[in-house]
Motif scaffolding. Structure first.
Motif, PDB file in Angstrom:
ATOM      1  N   ALA A 199       0.834  -1.208   0.000  1.00  0.00           N
ATOM      2  CA  ALA A 199       0.000   0.000   0.000  1.00  0.00           C
ATOM      3  C   ALA A 199       0.867   1.255   0.000  1.00  0.00           C
ATOM      4  CB  ALA A 199      -0.922  -0.009   1.216  1.00  0.00           C
ATOM      5  N   LEU A 200       1.949   1.235   0.764  1.00  0.00           N
ATOM      6  CA  LEU A 200       2.805   2.424   0.811  1.00  0.00           C
ATOM      7  C   LEU A 200       3.454   2.661  -0.550  1.00  0.00           C
ATOM      8  CD1 LEU A 200       4.507   2.221   4.345  1.00  0.00           C
ATOM      9  CD2 LEU A 200       2.379   3.340   3.687  1.00  0.00           C
ATOM     10  N   ALA A 201       3.857   1.577  -1.236  1.00  0.00           N
ATOM     11  CA  ALA A 201       4.439   1.737  -2.572  1.00  0.00           C
ATOM     12  C   ALA A 201       3.397   2.304  -3.537  1.00  0.00           C
ATOM     13  CB  ALA A 201       4.976   0.392  -3.078  1.00  0.00           C
TER      14      ALA A 201
ATOM     15  N   ALA B 195      11.539   3.808   2.019  1.00  0.00           N
ATOM     16  CA  ALA B 195      11.817   5.165   1.522  1.00  0.00           C
ATOM     17  C   ALA B 195      12.449   5.101   0.142  1.00  0.00           C
ATOM     18  CB  ALA B 195      12.722   5.887   2.509  1.00  0.00           C
ATOM     19  N   GLU B 196      13.335   4.129  -0.053  1.00  0.00           N
ATOM     20  CA  GLU B 196      13.971   3.976  -1.371  1.00  0.00           C
ATOM     21  C   GLU B 196      12.929   3.638  -2.431  1.00  0.00           C
ATOM     22  OE1 GLU B 196      18.600   2.527  -1.498  1.00  0.00           O
ATOM     23  OE2 GLU B 196      17.061   0.985  -1.571  1.00  0.00           O
TER      24      GLU B 196
ATOM     25  N   ASN C 148       9.078   8.067  -7.405  1.00  0.00           N
ATOM     26  CA  ASN C 148       8.927   9.524  -7.443  1.00  0.00           C
ATOM     27  C   ASN C 148      10.280  10.205  -7.618  1.00  0.00           C
ATOM     28  OD1 ASN C 148       6.000  10.237  -6.603  1.00  0.00           O
ATOM     29  ND2 ASN C 148       6.624   8.632  -5.183  1.00  0.00           N
ATOM     30  N   PRO C 149      10.946   9.960  -8.764  1.00  0.00           N
ATOM     31  CA  PRO C 149      12.306  10.489  -8.883  1.00  0.00           C
ATOM     32  C   PRO C 149      12.368  12.006  -8.738  1.00  0.00           C
ATOM     33  CG  PRO C 149      11.565   9.423 -10.939  1.00  0.00           C
ATOM     34  CD  PRO C 149      10.517   9.154  -9.918  1.00  0.00           C
ATOM     35  N   GLY C 150      11.271  12.706  -9.067  1.00  0.00           N
ATOM     36  CA  GLY C 150      11.296  14.175  -9.015  1.00  0.00           C
ATOM     37  C   GLY C 150      10.931  14.748  -7.657  1.00  0.00           C
ATOM     38  N   LYS C 151      10.550  13.911  -6.712  1.00  0.00           N
ATOM     39  CA  LYS C 151      10.106  14.424  -5.410  1.00  0.00           C
ATOM     40  C   LYS C 151      11.192  14.258  -4.349  1.00  0.00           C
ATOM     41  CE  LYS C 151       5.299  14.034  -6.295  1.00  0.00           C
ATOM     42  NZ  LYS C 151       4.145  13.211  -6.368  1.00  0.00           N
ATOM     43  N   THR C 152      11.014  15.022  -3.282  1.00  0.00           N
ATOM     44  CA  THR C 152      11.948  14.882  -2.162  1.00  0.00           C
ATOM     45  C   THR C 152      11.395  13.813  -1.222  1.00  0.00           C
ATOM     46  OG1 THR C 152      12.501  17.213  -2.325  1.00  0.00           O
ATOM     47  CG2 THR C 152      13.044  16.110  -0.252  1.00  0.00           C
ATOM     48  N   VAL C 153      12.177  12.763  -1.006  1.00  0.00           N
ATOM     49  CA  VAL C 153      11.765  11.702  -0.072  1.00  0.00           C
ATOM     50  C   VAL C 153      12.703  11.758   1.135  1.00  0.00           C
ATOM     51  CG1 VAL C 153      11.486   9.218   0.287  1.00  0.00           C
ATOM     52  CG2 VAL C 153      10.854  10.242  -1.914  1.00  0.00           C
ATOM     53  N   LEU C 154      12.104  11.892   2.304  1.00  0.00           N
ATOM     54  CA  LEU C 154      12.885  12.010   3.540  1.00  0.00           C
ATOM     55  C   LEU C 154      12.657  10.794   4.425  1.00  0.00           C
ATOM     56  CD1 LEU C 154      11.918  15.692   4.482  1.00  0.00           C
ATOM     57  CD2 LEU C 154      13.942  14.933   3.198  1.00  0.00           C
TER      58      LEU C 154
ATOM     59  N   THR D 264      18.392   9.247  -1.741  1.00  0.00           N
ATOM     60  CA  THR D 264      18.737   9.345  -3.168  1.00  0.00           C
ATOM     61  C   THR D 264      19.124   7.956  -3.672  1.00  0.00           C
ATOM     62  OG1 THR D 264      21.007   9.858  -2.581  1.00  0.00           O
ATOM     63  CG2 THR D 264      19.575  11.743  -3.031  1.00  0.00           C
ATOM     64  N   VAL D 265      18.932   7.739  -4.963  1.00  0.00           N
ATOM     65  CA  VAL D 265      19.332   6.459  -5.559  1.00  0.00           C
ATOM     66  C   VAL D 265      20.103   6.778  -6.832  1.00  0.00           C
ATOM     67  CG1 VAL D 265      18.540   4.204  -6.411  1.00  0.00           C
ATOM     68  CG2 VAL D 265      17.188   5.420  -4.691  1.00  0.00           C
ATOM     69  N   ASP D 266      21.242   6.129  -7.026  1.00  0.00           N
ATOM     70  CA  ASP D 266      22.041   6.317  -8.236  1.00  0.00           C
ATOM     71  C   ASP D 266      21.137   6.133  -9.461  1.00  0.00           C
ATOM     72  OD1 ASP D 266      24.939   5.957  -9.573  1.00  0.00           O
ATOM     73  OD2 ASP D 266      23.529   4.515 -10.452  1.00  0.00           O
TER      74      ASP D 266
END
Ligand code: 13P
Ligand code: SF4
Length: 332
Positions: A75-77, A97-98, A104-110, A312-314
């Motif tokens: 559900a979270l995904a 989070a990853e 959502n590559p364009g969003k800020t994930v904290l 962040t992810v490469d």
């Protein structure tokens, strides 16, 4: 019923109404300890256009107050893929989070604490997957979402505890490799004709439950209905009344309303579900996930104040890992 992915924003609610949701868990004298952080998190969410996604293992002071979306990993995904918010705060562990960042590559994930890991995710590396491919060419690799992005990038598709059987069967192959959770692989193999090659990773929380625990629970609490997460050992699952993801267990309680129930999973799950069903008796043997417990209200507040820790992810890994997650979302 504990929702799998509801929007449950508290932004417009006055604090007394928010307190009403947790008053059976937090005594009035202790509420001021939480109220300041909660009010500030609600304000910061609006200011920063942020949402808090919280896993079912988060403590009630997070789960029932500041979370906009709650649920299991699947559900979270799904909700991470849907949200319009600019910032996602993941109240859960790092792989969650990853996954939100991949979608959502364009969003800020904290993530409020970078050390919030997972024993399953730590049990396998991308190099291990490449070796498995050499050893079993042409056998599809299904990775549990409880893995790093680098592992997902080497995999054909992901799965969660909610859709493992469906994903394994949707591939149409006679054999699949399912990793890293040995017990989830065995518990899934018991439900399908597909042959499953497993890895030997374990969840440090669920591996501690034993078949003897179930026996003693039934003896000490006559009539108790036993629910178990599929990360539990197969001999535990064999003794229980129902097995399913965290959301599936919550749904079971909501639909079946067992008078006396035990959830063989992480402690906070029972706390959260019990708050919604005061008429049911929850027996609570407690196995804590130390990683989930790293997330606290003060850390969520700090994450929003300082916009850290950004996940962040490469980009090269992200593109391949996203394919495996999106394929899962498309299949199941
Ligand atoms: P669910 O996907 O069932 O919520 O499980 C995640 C998890 O980490 C269980 O230990
Ligand atoms: Fe990982 Fe187990 Fe904690 Fe879930 S409960 S996050 S599988 S260590």
């Amino acid at each position: 019923m504990l929702e799998t992915a509801p929007s449950r924003s508290s932004a417009a609610l006055p604090l007394p109404e928010i307190y009403a949701r947790v008053e059976r868990h937090i005594p009035p004298l202790e509420w001021p300890v939480f109220a300041g952080d909660i009010a500030e998190i609600l304000r910061l969410k609006q200011e920063k256009n942020a949402v808090v996604l919280a896993h079912n293992y988060q403590t009630p002071d997070i789960f029932h107050t500041v979370a906009d979306i709650v649920g299991d990993s699947l559900a979270l995904a799904r909700e991470a893929a849907r949200t319009d918010a600019r910032v996602i705060v993941l109240a859960g562990v790092h792989f969650m989070a990853e996954t939100a960042k991949l979608l959502n590559p364009g969003k800020t994930v904290l993530i409020p604490d970078l050390e919030a890991g997972c024993s399953l995710a730590a049990s396998i590396t991308a190099a291990d997957i490449r070796l498995l491919r050499e050893r079993h060419p042409r056998v599809p690799i299904v990775s549990y979402v409880n893995t790093s992005a680098a592992v997902k990038a080497e995999s054909d598709v992901c799965c969660t505890s909610a859709n493992a059987k469906k994903i394994v069967e949707a591939l149409g192959a006679p054999r699949v490799i399912m990793l890293p959770d040995e017990y989830l692989a065995h518990n899934t193999a018991a439900q399908t004709k597909v042959e499953i090659i497993a890895w030997q990773g374990h969840c440090e929380v669920h591996e501690r439950f034993t078949a003897d625990d179930v026996k003693s629970l039934r003896e000490s609490h006559p009539g108790v209905i036993v629910l178990a997460h599929p990360e539990c050992p197969p001999e535990v699952v064999a003794q229980c009344d129902f097995t399913g993801s965290t959301a599936a267990m919550a749904d079971y309680v909501g639909k079946q309303r067992p008078a006396r129930v035990v959830l063989l999973t992480e402690c906070s799950m029972s706390d959260n579900v019990a708050l919604q069903y005061p008429d049911l008796e929850f027996v609570r043997p407690c196995n804590l996930c130390p990683h989930m417990k790293r997330i606290t209200l003060p850390k969520i507040r700090r994450a929003l104040e300082t916009m850290t820790h950004e996940v962040t992810v490469d980009p090269d890994i992200a593109e391949r890992a996203r394919r495996a997650v999106e394929r899962m979302l498309a299949l199941g």
